[in-house]
Design a protein around this motif. Sequence first.
Motif, mmCIF file in Angstrom:
data_model
loop_
_atom_site.group_PDB
_atom_site.id
_atom_site.type_symbol
_atom_site.label_atom_id
_atom_site.label_comp_id
_atom_site.label_asym_id
_atom_site.label_seq_id
_atom_site.Cartn_x
_atom_site.Cartn_y
_atom_site.Cartn_z
ATOM 1 N N GLN A 294 -0.638 -4.310 -0.381
ATOM 2 C CA GLN A 294 -1.885 -3.676 -0.582
ATOM 3 C C GLN A 294 -2.880 -3.906 0.544
ATOM 4 O O GLN A 294 -3.568 -3.033 0.886
ATOM 5 C CB GLN A 294 -2.428 -4.330 -1.928
ATOM 6 N N PRO A 295 -3.060 -5.026 1.335
ATOM 7 C CA PRO A 295 -3.658 -4.903 2.539
ATOM 8 C C PRO A 295 -3.293 -3.865 3.614
ATOM 9 O O PRO A 295 -4.246 -3.203 4.264
ATOM 10 C CB PRO A 295 -3.317 -6.436 3.138
ATOM 11 N N ALA A 296 -2.097 -3.669 3.547
ATOM 12 C CA ALA A 296 -1.826 -2.512 4.638
ATOM 13 C C ALA A 296 -2.275 -1.175 4.089
ATOM 14 O O ALA A 296 -2.624 -0.408 4.845
ATOM 15 C CB ALA A 296 -0.109 -2.719 4.539
ATOM 16 N N VAL A 297 -2.389 -1.049 2.891
ATOM 17 C CA VAL A 297 -2.842 0.092 2.246
ATOM 18 C C VAL A 297 -4.113 0.358 2.473
ATOM 19 O O VAL A 297 -4.642 1.464 2.929
ATOM 20 C CB VAL A 297 -2.495 0.325 0.706
ATOM 21 N N LEU B 173 -5.242 2.208 -5.878
ATOM 22 C CA LEU B 173 -6.478 2.112 -4.840
ATOM 23 C C LEU B 173 -6.809 3.735 -4.546
ATOM 24 O O LEU B 173 -7.656 3.957 -3.672
ATOM 25 C CB LEU B 173 -6.155 1.519 -3.618
ATOM 26 N N ALA B 174 -5.997 4.236 -5.144
ATOM 27 C CA ALA B 174 -6.130 5.911 -5.005
ATOM 28 C C ALA B 174 -6.020 6.223 -3.502
ATOM 29 O O ALA B 174 -6.969 7.014 -3.028
ATOM 30 C CB ALA B 174 -7.580 6.513 -5.580
ATOM 31 N N ALA B 175 -4.992 5.679 -2.766
ATOM 32 C CA ALA B 175 -4.555 5.692 -1.376
ATOM 33 C C ALA B 175 -3.496 6.971 -1.285
ATOM 34 O O ALA B 175 -2.600 6.958 -1.731
ATOM 35 C CB ALA B 175 -4.267 4.464 -0.919
ATOM 36 N N ASP B 176 -3.981 7.891 -0.551
ATOM 37 C CA ASP B 176 -3.010 8.971 -0.256
ATOM 38 C C ASP B 176 -2.372 8.557 0.994
ATOM 39 O O ASP B 176 -2.782 9.026 2.175
ATOM 40 C CB ASP B 176 -3.813 10.231 -0.085
ATOM 41 N N ALA C 127 3.836 -2.249 -3.345
ATOM 42 C CA ALA C 127 3.269 -1.275 -2.500
ATOM 43 C C ALA C 127 3.028 -0.034 -3.199
ATOM 44 O O ALA C 127 1.816 0.418 -3.006
ATOM 45 C CB ALA C 127 4.372 -1.207 -1.265
ATOM 46 N N ALA C 128 3.789 0.478 -3.904
ATOM 47 C CA ALA C 128 3.535 1.696 -4.665
ATOM 48 C C ALA C 128 2.623 1.700 -5.553
ATOM 49 O O ALA C 128 1.483 2.604 -5.784
ATOM 50 C CB ALA C 128 4.930 2.118 -5.454
ATOM 51 N N LEU C 129 2.500 0.729 -6.398
ATOM 52 C CA LEU C 129 1.591 0.466 -7.633
ATOM 53 C C LEU C 129 0.309 0.200 -6.924
ATOM 54 O O LEU C 129 -0.746 0.576 -7.335
ATOM 55 C CB LEU C 129 1.821 -0.782 -8.640
ATOM 56 N N GLY C 130 0.316 -0.584 -5.726
ATOM 57 C CA GLY C 130 -1.156 -1.039 -5.219
ATOM 58 C C GLY C 130 -1.743 0.490 -4.621
ATOM 59 O O GLY C 130 -3.053 0.614 -4.864
#
Length: 359
Positions: free
Chosen positions: A287-290, A318-321, A311-314
């Motif tokens: 998640q930090p990488a995201v 975080l609504a990260a595209d 990674a995927a769920l994080g």
Amino acid sequence: MSQVEEFLVRTTPSSPVGLHRVVEPAGASLPQAARVLDPSPELWPDEVRIDVETLNLDAASFRQLTEKHAGDGAAVRDEVLSIVAERGKMQNPVTGSGGMLVGTVAEVGPESGLGLAVGDRVATLVSLSLTPLVITDALERWDGRSERVPAAGTAVLFGRSIAARLPEDLSPELALMVMDVCGAPALVSRVVAEHVDRGSAPTVLVLGGAGKSGSLSLAAAREAGAGRRIGVVPTEAEADLLRGTSLADEVVVADARSPLGLSEAVAAAGGPADVTVVCVDVPGCEQPAVLATAQGGTIIYFSMATSFAAAALGAEGLAADVRMLVGNGYVPGHADLAVDLVRRDADVRRLFEGRLSEG
């Protein structure tokens, strides 16, 4: 098994991906997913036997074993021997990973398509977690305190395995270190080139930038046309190593497991990143990488300590595209690309040789 039975087994059709070597669960798994392989040195017609010289345990596996045994090298050695004896391969049951090996081709089956010849010194470019392996010297020359393991024994390559002849201008130890992580710079080069082809010079962030895969990734990013390059390291000592090179425009000391700490440090260094490469061998960096990656950016996870569910769920939470890639260790031409980087880039070579002298 009688000699006649043995002959009949070894001349029956084999699977190019090694299904015929799976003992448990029989016929239900590929060699990497199997619990036990048949490591016997007698070959099927499309196989190659290697006389082992050195094993190189992958970083995540070695760290896990070392921490489990509180740095007791003898206990680490005993567990590696136990794993190989039980499984017929070197696959850490916790991390699921293995490493790779260097050795000399001892026998080539008449139907092998790998292009190898008896006497070739090679590095295998497939994981020890799927390579049938027998150790014959009880690892008596290894103290259990280094990823590099002097060893005697035999290993088997399947019809669809990968191996590279060792370059004559690099020491075998250096070549092994480079080829162990050669998938990382090749994939980084490809992803950065995609951005360049679209007319941008991406900001590239490498977590673990002073390490083996990290330093090669920074070098590959620069050659592929990256703009700003940011290297993240955990200590000032690692930062000093990286600052003594031209690999990174900015060197950041930060805990790659801290979401806000990492993203703030990267932002101060010119982030967020268009391309983030995770090369650290500890869990908790997903998640930090995201958070450190820009919307629409790409994250390459090149650590066997990565939880891909996290990674995927994080990213979802975080609504990260972001596009997330699993570095699978293979890109066509990866070994040549990595070796050429070490030949051309004095900074990378100095970092690698420094790690050799430490070990």
